[in-house]
Motif scaffolding. Sequence first.
Motif, PDB file in Angstrom:
ATOM      1  N   ALA A  31       1.011  -1.011   0.065  1.00 32.11           N
ATOM      2  CA  ALA A  31       0.062   0.267  -0.205  1.00 32.11           C
ATOM      3  C   ALA A  31       1.357   0.647   0.277  1.00 32.11           C
ATOM      4  O   ALA A  31       1.829   1.544   0.765  1.00 32.11           O
TER       5      ALA A  31
ATOM      6  N   ASP B 210      -4.976   0.679  -0.858  1.00 35.59           N
ATOM      7  CA  ASP B 210      -5.505  -0.329   0.386  1.00 35.59           C
ATOM      8  C   ASP B 210      -7.297  -0.507  -0.367  1.00 35.59           C
ATOM      9  O   ASP B 210      -7.707   0.340  -0.889  1.00 35.59           O
TER      10      ASP B 210
ATOM     11  N   GLY C  94      -3.128  -4.579   1.493  1.00 35.11           N
ATOM     12  CA  GLY C  94      -4.000  -3.898   2.920  1.00 35.11           C
ATOM     13  C   GLY C  94      -5.670  -4.320   3.122  1.00 35.11           C
ATOM     14  O   GLY C  94      -5.438  -5.867   3.021  1.00 35.11           O
TER      15      GLY C  94
END
Length: 257
Positions: A31, A87, A113
């Motif tokens: 991420a 994410d 994520g």
Amino acid sequence: MTKQPRELALLAESGRLLASVFGLLDRTSLAGLSTLQVNEMVEQFIVRDLQARPASKGQYGYGFVLNSSVNNVVCHGVPSQSNVLRDGDIVNFDITLEKSGYIADSSKTYLVGRVNPAAKRLVQTAYEAMWMGIRTVRPGARLGDIGWAIERHAKRNGYSVVREYCGHGIGREMHEEPQVLHFGKPGTGLALREGMVFTIEPMLNRGRRSVRTEADGWTVVTRDGSLSAQFEHTVAVTASGVSVLTLRPDEPGPGPN
Ligand code: MG
């Protein structure tokens, strides 16, 4: 179309090195990284740490060591600075590596994520479908057996299988005979023989199977915008079954044939 023991040993070494590249990615928090940053990290690792050649770079005029295919991108996504992983994304990294003249090819779809359950299920099913295909491989099995096992698992879970791209023989060249389709009929197609080496790399879509190529000439996306996931291993047909040359240490392998 079959490899000699010496060639198989070299392919296994390339596969082992390539597996370690995915080990590096496994340890990386994705991420916030751009896909270009991931490309640069992987290139450094292959060239400097593994003393190997990233085989995709320069192949067909391609400028990068990997494909990074995010969310609705099916395959051949091109790394870029502006494509920052966020994410909830899913991203496939497809990487090739050559050592001592022999090439291995593997890909894995990562969850970035916290990923929603529906996307996770697609990724998990794509992984299972690849293994369903791998587990059919043994001398005397047919190429159609591989495709059938993959497509059946995808369909049972409500997903479609992309038909435009397939697995392929591999060795000194990245793409050799045979073509390994991810759909088919059992008992049809080429009979597998000991010493054959090829990839199995199904692409599963949440929506329909149709795809299109974007204006850059590389990036392949789902036509309906749905998510797509892929996994790939390079495998060899052994006397009694299959050896997964790009198997990662965290993977259990195909089990008894
Ligand atoms: Mg491939």
